[in-house]
Design a protein around this motif. Sequence first.
Motif, short mmCIF file in Angstrom:
data_model
loop_
_atom_site.label_atom_id
_atom_site.label_comp_id
_atom_site.label_asym_id
_atom_site.label_seq_id
_atom_site.Cartn_x
_atom_site.Cartn_y
_atom_site.Cartn_z
N THR A 119 0.86 -1.18 0.00
CA THR A 119 0.00 0.00 0.00
C THR A 119 0.89 1.22 0.00
O THR A 119 1.95 1.21 0.63
N ASP A 120 0.47 2.28 -0.69
CA ASP A 120 1.27 3.50 -0.71
C ASP A 120 0.44 4.67 -0.18
O ASP A 120 -0.62 4.98 -0.74
N PHE A 121 0.92 5.28 0.89
CA PHE A 121 0.24 6.45 1.47
C PHE A 121 0.69 7.74 0.76
O PHE A 121 1.48 7.70 -0.20
N PHE A 122 0.18 8.85 1.23
CA PHE A 122 0.34 10.16 0.56
C PHE A 122 0.39 11.18 1.70
O PHE A 122 -0.55 11.95 1.87
N THR A 123 1.46 11.13 2.54
CA THR A 123 1.39 11.80 3.83
C THR A 123 2.27 13.04 3.97
O THR A 123 2.34 13.62 5.05
N SER A 124 2.94 13.45 2.88
CA SER A 124 3.67 14.72 2.96
C SER A 124 2.76 15.82 2.43
O SER A 124 2.33 15.79 1.28
N GLN A 134 -0.50 5.97 12.68
CA GLN A 134 -1.81 6.40 12.15
C GLN A 134 -2.08 5.73 10.80
O GLN A 134 -3.22 5.33 10.52
N GLN A 135 -1.05 5.62 9.98
CA GLN A 135 -1.23 4.94 8.68
C GLN A 135 -1.70 3.51 8.90
O GLN A 135 -2.66 3.04 8.28
N LEU A 136 -1.04 2.82 9.84
CA LEU A 136 -1.35 1.41 10.05
C LEU A 136 -2.76 1.24 10.66
O LEU A 136 -3.55 0.41 10.21
N ALA A 137 -3.07 2.07 11.66
CA ALA A 137 -4.39 1.96 12.30
C ALA A 137 -5.49 2.29 11.30
O ALA A 137 -6.52 1.60 11.22
N HIS A 138 -5.29 3.33 10.51
CA HIS A 138 -6.30 3.70 9.51
C HIS A 138 -6.51 2.57 8.50
O HIS A 138 -7.64 2.29 8.09
N HIS A 139 -5.42 1.92 8.11
CA HIS A 139 -5.50 0.84 7.11
C HIS A 139 -6.44 -0.27 7.58
O HIS A 139 -7.09 -0.94 6.77
N THR A 140 -6.49 -0.49 8.91
CA THR A 140 -7.27 -1.62 9.44
C THR A 140 -8.63 -1.22 9.99
O THR A 140 -9.38 -2.10 10.44
N ILE A 141 -8.96 0.08 10.00
CA ILE A 141 -10.14 0.53 10.75
C ILE A 141 -11.44 -0.04 10.17
O ILE A 141 -12.43 -0.19 10.89
N ASN A 142 -11.41 -0.38 8.89
CA ASN A 142 -12.62 -0.98 8.28
C ASN A 142 -12.64 -2.51 8.46
O ASN A 142 -13.51 -3.18 7.92
N GLY A 143 -11.66 -3.05 9.18
CA GLY A 143 -11.57 -4.50 9.36
C GLY A 143 -10.60 -5.17 8.41
O GLY A 143 -10.37 -6.38 8.51
N CYS A 144 -9.99 -4.40 7.52
CA CYS A 144 -9.01 -4.99 6.58
C CYS A 144 -7.86 -5.60 7.37
O CYS A 144 -7.35 -5.01 8.33
N LEU A 187 3.93 -4.32 3.06
CA LEU A 187 4.75 -3.13 2.84
C LEU A 187 3.84 -1.92 2.78
O LEU A 187 2.94 -1.86 1.92
N LEU A 188 4.07 -0.95 3.68
CA LEU A 188 3.25 0.27 3.70
C LEU A 188 4.13 1.47 3.39
O LEU A 188 4.85 1.96 4.29
N GLY A 189 4.13 1.94 2.16
CA GLY A 189 4.92 3.11 1.78
C GLY A 189 4.36 4.35 2.46
O GLY A 189 3.14 4.51 2.60
N THR A 190 5.29 5.23 2.88
CA THR A 190 4.85 6.47 3.56
C THR A 190 4.27 7.48 2.59
O THR A 190 3.61 8.43 2.99
N GLY A 191 4.57 7.31 1.28
CA GLY A 191 4.36 8.40 0.33
C GLY A 191 5.65 9.19 0.20
O GLY A 191 6.59 9.06 1.02
N THR A 192 5.73 9.97 -0.86
CA THR A 192 6.92 10.74 -1.18
C THR A 192 7.24 11.71 -0.04
O THR A 192 6.38 12.46 0.41
N VAL A 193 8.52 11.68 0.38
CA VAL A 193 8.89 12.48 1.55
C VAL A 193 9.42 13.84 1.11
O VAL A 193 10.63 14.09 1.12
N SER A 194 8.53 14.72 0.71
CA SER A 194 8.96 16.07 0.34
C SER A 194 8.95 16.96 1.57
O SER A 194 8.05 16.88 2.39
#
Length: 421
Positions: free
Chosen positions: A130-135, A333-343, A350-357
């Motif tokens: 999974t790839d996040f978008f956190t910057s 927060q990324q990990l907890a959010h990923h599972t909040i729907n029961g996933c 592998l959980l990408g943080t998103g581009t670190v700008s």
Amino acid sequence: MAVLKSFVEVHPDSHFPIQNLPYGVFKPQPSSSPRPGVAIGDYVLDLSEVASAGLFDGPLLRNSDSFLQPNLNKFVSLGRPAWKEARATLQKLLSATEPTLRDNKELRQKALVPLSSVELLLPVVVGDYTDFFTSLHHTKNCGLIFRGPQTPVLDNWYRLPVAYHGRASSVVISGTDIVRPRGQAHPSGGSTPYFGPSLKLDFELEMATIVGPGNELGKPVDINNAEDHIFGLVLMNDWSARDIQAWEYIPLGPFLGKSFGTTISPWIVTLEALEPFASQAPKQDPPPLPYLTEKVSKSYDISLEAHIKPAGHEDSGVVTRTNLNHLYWTLTQQLAHHTINGCNLRPGDLLGTGTVSGPEPESRGCLLELTWNGQNALSVNGLNRKFLEDGDEVIITGYCKGSDYTIGFGTCSGKIVPAAP
Ligand SMILES: O=C(O)/C=C/C(=O)CC(=O)CC(=O)O
Ligand SMILES: [Ca+2]
Ligand SMILES: [Mg+2]
């Protein structure tokens, strides 16, 4: 307190002192089977040899076969008490004052292998990526470039860590060549899409969480327990074809513009090793919903750099310098959010943080931002670059600099080779 030292000589600038001990998987000889190891100075300690010699003698790992596996999935699934036990055993075994390995020539020769002679493999089997978008800076810049000045950052971005499901099958180990993807693109102002090799091939400087124990389907991970599910971090390059991406992504998001390759570094640096470099995460405004509100909001002070080494050049040129602590949403927060729907997450995910700008123009994490979609060329070793050319090697590195030692990630690299004919 005296600084812990190993009997293995470790150069002061090494990424791999005894305080680090990152986990990887390697083959000592081309014909050998893959096995887990930890990096120490210019060596890798073969954990299958350590286990076979009966040296994991703590209560959790004494009879475990988790280091007799071709990947680290079993070990990472065991959880933090076992990880701490392994770390304590290995730090003791490698310390300057402990004779067990230091004075056993036969075992030392079997178990300590020069890094320069081994083949490094993917450390875990990645079942899902999974790839996040956190910057915020990356999000704002991409919004301006792809969607214009109206609302570069949408309201949802401040309320939840936005992400997309990536492709696990094309996650590759550092050093693997990346074939320039072909696809459809649509030149701005042009009337018909064209097909061919991407003309806007980019890197994305990221880090990624390696998930430890997973969670049962239907049972979300509580935000305040989320850290228990994080084994460690790697460097990641989410290669991106901007022309393919810009044409295909509405309305369902990234697909072929990103799924042709994602490179990770071979060494997983554990949260235990990173703990001395933990920092306060940025303040979040508006405050997140209760399921994303954590007692401790932690980031890590990890310096990150991307370099490009053009074909035929001896040296690489740095194109960006940034830091993991620029990210708005935390790893937990990324990990907890990923599972909040029961996933359910599984060990090795592998959980990408998103581009670190970061906030400065020189700290942008991809060429899309650094050249503003190819409008301004970047000078790399005297050559102009708007996007990546065939033969360019992108090298990402990351490290935490302490007063007595460096905790580093080594490198995450990949070279662009020409598109299929
Ligand atoms: O803003 C967009 O449409 C897309 C942005 C990205 O390509 C970012 C992405 O892969 C997530 C990230 O790396 O932060
Ligand atoms: Ca990305
Ligand atoms: Mg990619």
